[in-house]
Design an enzyme around this catalytic site. Structure first.
Site, mmCIF file in Angstrom:
data_model
loop_
_atom_site.group_PDB
_atom_site.id
_atom_site.type_symbol
_atom_site.label_atom_id
_atom_site.label_comp_id
_atom_site.label_asym_id
_atom_site.label_seq_id
_atom_site.Cartn_x
_atom_site.Cartn_y
_atom_site.Cartn_z
ATOM 1 N N HIS A 139 70.908 17.556 35.715
ATOM 2 C CA HIS A 139 71.827 16.445 35.417
ATOM 3 C C HIS A 139 71.955 16.345 33.909
ATOM 4 C CE1 HIS A 139 73.611 12.559 34.937
ATOM 5 N NE2 HIS A 139 72.503 12.033 34.434
ATOM 6 N N HIS B 252 74.567 14.937 30.387
ATOM 7 C CA HIS B 252 75.690 14.145 29.897
ATOM 8 C C HIS B 252 76.521 15.068 28.990
ATOM 9 C CE1 HIS B 252 72.801 10.398 30.182
ATOM 10 N NE2 HIS B 252 73.033 10.978 31.355
ATOM 11 N N TYR C 12 85.212 31.524 39.586
ATOM 12 C CA TYR C 12 83.779 31.222 39.451
ATOM 13 C C TYR C 12 83.496 29.741 39.682
ATOM 14 C CZ TYR C 12 83.356 35.991 38.244
ATOM 15 O OH TYR C 12 83.407 37.345 38.328
HETATM 16 ZN ZN ZN Z 1 72.422 10.380 33.198
#
Ligand code: ZN
Length: 221
Positions: free
Chosen positions: A100, A102, A127
């Site tokens: 995860h 940003h 892809y």
């Molecule tokens: Zn986050």
């Protein structure tokens, strides 16, 4: 060699792999400050990067080891975003790792208005279709809101990745390497999408996507 020793060595290898991926992502500007987190599934729980940790400076011995009730078994306190990872693992039995971030371009797309919530990035490249497929957008929730975990649970069984509005992507993979590569493919596609916004663009058409789905045995949505 007994089984316990073999498991221990595998865990140590995965700890080193998390540290290497975190450093690589940080050095290439894919994560800034103490944002982003990485996890891997183990036989006896899972590993997650610690809270307020910079992904560029992780210590393999300090990674949080958790059980499936969220209890800390060893290491530093886990990232406050642990529940995002848990929600994804609970719905995806085949997920071995989750990244995860940003990252700038994906986060930029997550802030745009007028996106299709069921499919928020077009199939610009083969892809992207192969590694991510259809990418749903999850509405905005404040950081730490448990309702965000429920929103992920509602979509994760059908999607290898989701994009959190005004936040960033959560990407799973069978291995940490696969999750990392899929994350980077998503970020590059978000970058292409932003570069092409004012240009006439031809995404892959349904017949081209069908061909990829058949040849590479991709999941159907
Ligand atoms: Zn986050």
């Amino acid at each position: 060699m007994n089984a316990a020793v073999a498991v221990g060595r595998d865990e140590n290898r995965l700890r080193e792999q998390i540290v290497r991926l975190g450093r690589s992502l940080f050095q290439r500007g894919l994560t800034a400050g103490s944002s982003g987190n990485i996890s891997v599934r183990l036989d006896d729980g899972w590993l997650l990067t610690p809270t307020n940790a910079c992904l560029g400076e992780l210590d393999p011995g300090e990674l949080a080891k958790l059980d499936w009730d969220g209890r800390l078994l060893s290491g530093a306190p886990a990232s406050k975003e642990a529940f995002l990872h848990r929600a994804m693992y609970e719905e995806r039995a085949g997920a071995g790792a989750i990244v995860h971030l940003h990252s700038t371009h994906s986060a930029a797309v997550s802030c745009m208005g007028g996106l299709d919530c069921a499919d928020c990035l077009p199939p610009l490249t083969a892809y992207f279709v192969m590694k991510i497929g259809r990418l749903p957008l999850i509405p905005y929730y404040r950081p730490g809101d448990p309702a965000l975990g429920d929103a992920i649970r509602g979509l994760a069984s059908k999607h290898t990745a989701v994009l959190l509005a005004n936040h960033g992507p959560v990407v799973s993979g069978t291995t940490l390497e696969a999750a990392g590569y899929a994350m980077e493919e998503l970020e590059e596609t978000a970058k292409l999408f932003l570069l092409l916004r004012d240009l006439p663009t031809r995404p892959l058409n349904p017949a081209e996507i069908e061909e990829l789905t058949t040849v590479y045995k991709l999941p159907r949505y």
